[in-house]
Motif scaffolding. Sequence first.
Motif: not given
Length: 144
Positions: A1-12, A58-73
Amino acid sequence: MMNISKTKRNFICWHTLFAVISAALGAVILHFALPGHYFGGYPFIPVYFYFFGLASIYMFDACRRHAPQRLLLLYLAMKMIKMILSLILVLIYCLAVREEARAFLLTFISFYLIYLIFETWFFFSFEMNQKRKKKNKKKHETVA
């Protein structure tokens, strides 16, 4: 099974469903409600918005995991990139296919606004859920 977050799967899933429905509805409107206004470049519009949305997910998911403080930016940057890229694509299409320019432009703007509303709603509801989870977590930590 792919490693995909629930939020990412829902949004897709929501994004795909929204893309299919809006593309079909747009085609029906252009064929039946506005007969003679369907144009050859129509399929490009929903496909463009679908793939841009996937890239954003995919960009938001990566940002959420690695730099959540920059999500709004990132959100604001993606909106600017989308606007600039959209203007370039509309300009190129309208110059290349002048006889379809008006129908293409009106349809593109309609999709742009519809997707803007959809994406804003999704990310707003996502943020509200995140705040709710944090509030519940703090509440449970205080009780314990």
